[in-house]
Scaffold this motif. Structure first.
Motif, PDB file in Angstrom:
ATOM      1  N   ALA A 187      18.661 -17.961  39.574  1.00 22.91           N
ATOM      2  CA  ALA A 187      20.150 -17.982  38.127  1.00 22.91           C
ATOM      3  C   ALA A 187      21.275 -19.265  38.231  1.00 22.91           C
ATOM      4  CB  ALA A 187      20.031 -16.624  38.407  1.00 22.91           C
ATOM      5  N   GLY A 188      21.125 -19.466  39.977  1.00 25.40           N
ATOM      6  CA  GLY A 188      22.231 -19.963  39.960  1.00 25.40           C
ATOM      7  C   GLY A 188      22.613 -21.430  39.600  1.00 25.40           C
ATOM      8  N   LEU A 189      21.037 -21.768  40.997  1.00 24.34           N
ATOM      9  CA  LEU A 189      20.630 -23.212  40.229  1.00 24.34           C
ATOM     10  C   LEU A 189      20.087 -23.759  38.901  1.00 24.34           C
ATOM     11  CD1 LEU A 189      17.899 -23.139  43.160  1.00 24.34           C
ATOM     12  CD2 LEU A 189      19.654 -24.183  43.454  1.00 24.34           C
ATOM     13  N   LEU A 190      19.944 -23.121  37.907  1.00 23.80           N
ATOM     14  CA  LEU A 190      19.761 -23.072  36.339  1.00 23.80           C
ATOM     15  C   LEU A 190      21.099 -23.365  36.095  1.00 23.80           C
ATOM     16  CD1 LEU A 190      16.371 -20.609  35.548  1.00 23.80           C
ATOM     17  CD2 LEU A 190      16.795 -23.313  36.075  1.00 23.80           C
ATOM     18  N   GLY A 191      21.903 -21.976  36.120  1.00 17.06           N
ATOM     19  CA  GLY A 191      22.999 -22.568  35.848  1.00 17.06           C
ATOM     20  C   GLY A 191      23.580 -24.168  36.556  1.00 17.06           C
ATOM     21  N   GLY A 192      24.259 -23.776  37.460  1.00 18.43           N
ATOM     22  CA  GLY A 192      24.881 -25.507  37.780  1.00 18.43           C
ATOM     23  C   GLY A 192      23.870 -26.505  36.817  1.00 18.43           C
ATOM     24  N   ALA A 193      23.230 -26.219  37.479  1.00 16.63           N
ATOM     25  CA  ALA A 193      22.211 -27.987  36.744  1.00 16.63           C
ATOM     26  C   ALA A 193      22.334 -28.110  35.554  1.00 16.63           C
ATOM     27  CB  ALA A 193      20.415 -27.384  36.742  1.00 16.63           C
ATOM     28  N   VAL A 194      22.328 -26.229  34.439  1.00 12.46           N
ATOM     29  CA  VAL A 194      22.390 -27.173  33.133  1.00 12.46           C
ATOM     30  C   VAL A 194      23.898 -27.338  33.008  1.00 12.46           C
ATOM     31  CG1 VAL A 194      22.874 -25.538  30.647  1.00 12.46           C
ATOM     32  CG2 VAL A 194      20.700 -25.260  32.474  1.00 12.46           C
ATOM     33  N   TYR A 195      24.339 -27.195  33.551  1.00 12.46           N
ATOM     34  CA  TYR A 195      26.039 -27.473  33.788  1.00 12.46           C
ATOM     35  C   TYR A 195      26.443 -29.073  33.621  1.00 12.46           C
ATOM     36  CZ  TYR A 195      31.315 -27.833  34.191  1.00 12.46           C
ATOM     37  OH  TYR A 195      32.943 -27.844  33.901  1.00 12.46           O
ATOM     38  N   VAL A 196      26.530 -29.208  35.389  1.00 13.83           N
ATOM     39  CA  VAL A 196      26.193 -30.227  35.413  1.00 13.83           C
ATOM     40  C   VAL A 196      25.283 -31.439  34.549  1.00 13.83           C
ATOM     41  CG1 VAL A 196      24.600 -31.412  36.678  1.00 13.83           C
ATOM     42  CG2 VAL A 196      26.583 -31.921  37.675  1.00 13.83           C
ATOM     43  N   ASN A 197      23.923 -31.419  33.952  1.00 15.65           N
ATOM     44  CA  ASN A 197      22.986 -32.200  33.011  1.00 15.65           C
ATOM     45  C   ASN A 197      23.489 -33.051  32.243  1.00 15.65           C
ATOM     46  OD1 ASN A 197      20.902 -33.260  34.917  1.00 15.65           O
ATOM     47  ND2 ASN A 197      20.726 -31.248  35.678  1.00 15.65           N
ATOM     48  N   SER A 198      24.521 -31.288  31.729  1.00 11.19           N
ATOM     49  CA  SER A 198      24.875 -31.655  30.358  1.00 11.19           C
ATOM     50  C   SER A 198      25.646 -32.336  29.569  1.00 11.19           C
ATOM     51  CB  SER A 198      24.963 -29.720  29.189  1.00 11.19           C
ATOM     52  OG  SER A 198      24.203 -29.195  28.860  1.00 11.19           O
ATOM     53  N   PHE A 199      26.647 -32.361  30.642  1.00 11.11           N
ATOM     54  CA  PHE A 199      27.639 -33.500  30.771  1.00 11.11           C
ATOM     55  C   PHE A 199      27.606 -34.753  31.008  1.00 11.11           C
ATOM     56  CE2 PHE A 199      30.081 -29.203  30.709  1.00 11.11           C
ATOM     57  CZ  PHE A 199      31.023 -29.302  29.856  1.00 11.11           C
ATOM     58  N   THR A 200      26.927 -35.386  32.067  1.00 14.68           N
ATOM     59  CA  THR A 200      26.650 -36.744  32.536  1.00 14.68           C
ATOM     60  C   THR A 200      25.474 -37.047  31.346  1.00 14.68           C
ATOM     61  OG1 THR A 200      24.302 -35.285  33.449  1.00 14.68           O
ATOM     62  CG2 THR A 200      26.149 -35.454  34.805  1.00 14.68           C
ATOM     63  N   LEU A 201      24.891 -36.155  30.372  1.00 17.81           N
ATOM     64  CA  LEU A 201      24.190 -36.854  29.415  1.00 17.81           C
ATOM     65  C   LEU A 201      24.760 -37.622  27.944  1.00 17.81           C
ATOM     66  CD1 LEU A 201      20.603 -34.551  28.519  1.00 17.81           C
ATOM     67  CD2 LEU A 201      21.032 -37.189  29.643  1.00 17.81           C
ATOM     68  N   LEU A 202      25.928 -36.024  28.041  1.00 19.42           N
ATOM     69  CA  LEU A 202      26.631 -36.236  27.280  1.00 19.42           C
ATOM     70  C   LEU A 202      27.257 -38.087  27.344  1.00 19.42           C
ATOM     71  CD1 LEU A 202      29.469 -33.787  25.437  1.00 19.42           C
ATOM     72  CD2 LEU A 202      30.066 -36.022  26.310  1.00 19.42           C
ATOM     73  N   CYS A 203      28.210 -37.556  28.982  1.00 24.18           N
ATOM     74  CA  CYS A 203      29.283 -38.972  29.116  1.00 24.18           C
ATOM     75  C   CYS A 203      28.434 -40.101  29.005  1.00 24.18           C
ATOM     76  CB  CYS A 203      29.808 -38.621  30.399  1.00 24.18           C
ATOM     77  SG  CYS A 203      30.159 -37.866  30.978  1.00 24.18           S
TER      78      CYS A 203
END
Length: 254
Positions: A187-203
């Motif tokens: 659950a922690g791996l999924l939550g952190g992965a969505v967070y960091v990849n959402s913002f890196t894709l946005l940038c």
């Protein structure tokens, strides 16, 4: 002697004259360049993008241009720009809703044995520590791995499945033991992965002058997900406590 002194003074006067004329010429050219630059800036429309240079000046000019753009945006333009960020905001909202509802709802109704408040407290404590370890690992991998759009949208779905699993398992006791911490780590791996990849894709995908605004606006999604998850977790905990004949819930499910 008068003629020799006159001959000696003449080169000096010519040198001085040439130096003053060169200085005057340079001054005139600088004034002419400044006038041309001012005229060019006056002729540019308000929404024209200024050319950017390479190096350190690029970030400064892009930041200044983005700030000027944001200051000129109306409330309607800000709302439209925020709505266009839904591909990044929906995964953030869903994954934060699922994981915080899981933590505050399902994990509080899990313990070995479940009837012991101390056992439930111990599982909740270690489950959250394990979850945070997974978040740390996945957020630290942002520069090593970039998720695609399909993977970014699949991960919140998996987090929702974990929420359902922990909720049902709290009553059914299908998988009952400290090995459940493995799923807490996931659950922690999924939550952190969505967070960091959402913002890196946005940038990578938004226009440079909208990057700062977009990052700030997208943060609303995870905050809204946490707020909704807290409300849902109160009801979920009350129902799980009632089904297991436990006391201490803030809400009584009927």
């Amino acid at each position: 002697s008068d003629s020799s002194s006159a001959e000696g003074v003449k080169p000096v006067m010519e040198l001085s004259s040439s130096g003053s004329s060169s200085s005057s010429s340079n001054k005139t050219s600088r004034q002419h360049s400044q006038a041309l630059s001012q005229n060019h800036q006056q002729q540019l429309p308000d929404n024209a993008e200024q050319p950017l240079h390479h190096g350190a000046s690029t970030g400064m000019l892009a930041g200044d241009h983005g700030l000027q753009w944001q200051l000129k945006m109306t409330a309607r333009q800000r709302l439209i720009a925020t709505c266009k960020l839904w591909p990044y905001m929906v995964p953030l909202f869903v994954v934060y809703f699922a994981e915080y509802a899981m933590q505050s709802g399902a994990w509080t109704a899990t313990g070995f044995p479940v009837t012991s408040p101390d056992a439930r407290h111990s599982f909740y404590l270690y489950a959250n520590w394990t979850y945070q370890a997974g978040v740390f690992l996945s957020r630290s991998s942002g520069t090593l791995w970039q998720a695609s759009w399909h993977v970014l949208w699949v991960m919140p779905g998996l987090q929702c499945l974990l929420l359902i699993w922990f909720s049902v398992n709290a009553v059914a006791h299908w998988w009952w033991g400290w090995s459940l911490l493995i799923l807490c780590l996931v659950a922690g791996l999924l939550g952190g992965a969505v967070y960091v990849n959402s913002f890196t894709l946005l940038c990578k995908e938004v226009e440079p002058h909208m990057k700062e605004f977009s990052l700030s606006a997208a943060c609303v999604a995870d905050s809204l997900g946490i707020a909704c998850a807290d409300l849902a977790a109160i009801m979920l905990q009350g129902c799980l406590f009632r089904w297991q004949h436990l006391s201490g819930a803030a809400y009584s499910c009927r």
